[in-house]
Design an enzyme around this catalytic site. Structure first.
Site, PDB file in Angstrom:
ATOM      1  N   GLU A  99       0.764  -1.118  -0.071  1.00  0.00           N
ATOM      2  CA  GLU A  99       0.067  -0.094  -0.158  1.00  0.00           C
ATOM      3  C   GLU A  99       0.743   1.404  -0.003  1.00  0.00           C
ATOM      4  O   GLU A  99       0.597   2.294  -0.676  1.00  0.00           O
ATOM      5  CB  GLU A  99      -0.807  -0.068   1.249  1.00  0.00           C
ATOM      6  CG  GLU A  99      -1.611   1.396   1.401  1.00  0.00           C
ATOM      7  CD  GLU A  99      -2.057   1.642   2.747  1.00  0.00           C
ATOM      8  OE1 GLU A  99      -2.202   2.810   3.375  1.00  0.00           O
ATOM      9  OE2 GLU A  99      -1.810   0.634   3.716  1.00  0.00           O
TER      10      GLU A  99
ATOM     11  N   ASP B  17       0.717   3.799  -3.234  1.00  0.00           N
ATOM     12  CA  ASP B  17       0.272   5.232  -2.962  1.00  0.00           C
ATOM     13  C   ASP B  17       1.289   6.138  -3.925  1.00  0.00           C
ATOM     14  O   ASP B  17       0.905   7.137  -4.565  1.00  0.00           O
ATOM     15  CB  ASP B  17       0.361   5.592  -1.571  1.00  0.00           C
ATOM     16  CG  ASP B  17      -0.023   7.286  -1.404  1.00  0.00           C
ATOM     17  OD1 ASP B  17      -0.984   7.622  -1.769  1.00  0.00           O
ATOM     18  OD2 ASP B  17       0.969   7.677  -0.839  1.00  0.00           O
TER      19      ASP B  17
ATOM     20  N   ASP C 233      -7.061   0.942   0.642  1.00  0.00           N
ATOM     21  CA  ASP C 233      -5.470   0.451   0.985  1.00  0.00           C
ATOM     22  C   ASP C 233      -5.545  -0.655  -0.136  1.00  0.00           C
ATOM     23  O   ASP C 233      -4.406  -0.834  -0.854  1.00  0.00           O
ATOM     24  CB  ASP C 233      -5.581  -0.239   2.419  1.00  0.00           C
ATOM     25  CG  ASP C 233      -5.506   0.866   3.307  1.00  0.00           C
ATOM     26  OD1 ASP C 233      -5.570   2.252   2.819  1.00  0.00           O
ATOM     27  OD2 ASP C 233      -5.825   0.673   4.233  1.00  0.00           O
TER      28      ASP C 233
ATOM     29  N   GLU D  35      -4.439   0.377  -3.533  1.00  0.00           N
ATOM     30  CA  GLU D  35      -3.064   1.047  -3.722  1.00  0.00           C
ATOM     31  C   GLU D  35      -2.220  -0.101  -3.781  1.00  0.00           C
ATOM     32  O   GLU D  35      -1.101   0.023  -4.508  1.00  0.00           O
ATOM     33  CB  GLU D  35      -2.759   1.952  -2.683  1.00  0.00           C
ATOM     34  CG  GLU D  35      -3.701   3.284  -2.647  1.00  0.00           C
ATOM     35  CD  GLU D  35      -3.349   4.114  -1.413  1.00  0.00           C
ATOM     36  OE1 GLU D  35      -3.735   5.335  -1.752  1.00  0.00           O
ATOM     37  OE2 GLU D  35      -3.201   3.817  -0.323  1.00  0.00           O
TER      38      GLU D  35
END
Length: 227
Positions: A45, A49, A118, A121
């Protein structure tokens, strides 16, 4: 490594077949299911991002070569925020493939914004690690689709915009009051009232306080603009 039916179905929905399917499997493991021999998706995650941010920054610059930083920033924030990631994950039915602990399953974890965002990502990071930046970029542009073309120029957090409206008129920041809460503990529904010092108010209802506050702020802004 053998694929489950859920994993194969998700690969089909997102349009990418993994060479290292274990990366996708890890991207779908919530921390409630992690253990000594099972790594969760938190590290993925973190990476995803950053990959998402770079893809969106490039896409917005390519889309509008005359936009200023002040115009690009709110568009960027609207496209990479957790709510948008969760919306994309819902569209492609990530919830069906999430691996959750018992408590998260019972509390409706497959529908939770934070868990879905989450996971989205983490899947981006998994594609990046499996196929490189070009494949990750193609995935993001494909999954986000028309969101990039239709993102509003003034795509800002409604709460921020309402606070700026109040400050410009020498008012204190708006207040957000919880009017009611209903539904079971695992799936609550909140009604929030946004209130300005001049007496203007507006209410909205959503599945989280944050979303209800944003919806109430947006509704109040629209009313103020009309008046």
């Amino acid at each position: 490594m053998k694929r489950s039916a859920e994993i194969s179905a998700l690969e089909g929905r997102i349009g990418y077949e993994f060479k290292q399917v274990q990366l996708l499997q890890r991207a779908l493991i919530h921390s409630s299911m992690s253990g000594p021999n099972r790594e969760d998706n938190q590290r993925l995650e973190f990476l995803g991002d950053r990959v998402l941010g770079l893809v969106m920054a490039e896409a917005l610059l390519d889309k509008d070569n005359k936009a200023t930083e002040g115009q690009l920033a709110p568009r960027f924030n609207a496209l990479v925020r957790k709510e948008t990631c969760a919306d994309v994950a819902r569209e492609f039915e990530f919830g069906e493939a999430l691996k959750l602990g018992r408590s998260e399953r019972l509390s409706g974890g497959r529908r939770k914004m934070a868990l879905l965002g989450d996971a989205m990502e983490a899947v981006i990071a998994a594609v990046y690690m499996d196929g490189g930046f070009s494949e990750a970029k193609s995935l993001v542009l494909r999954l986000w689709g028309k969101r990039i073309d239709s993102v509003e120029e003034d795509a800002r957090d409604p709460k921020t915009s309402l606070q700026e409206w109040a400050q410009a008129r020498r008012m204190p920041p708006p207040a957000y009051i919880e009017v009611s809460r209903s539904g079971p503990d695992h799936q609550p529904v909140f009604t929030i009232e946004a209130r300005l010092e001049n007496g203007e108010t507006c209410q909205a209802t959503a599945g989280s306080k944050r979303l209800a506050e944003q919806a109430a702020a947006k509704a109040l802004l629209e009313r103020l603009e009309k008046s």
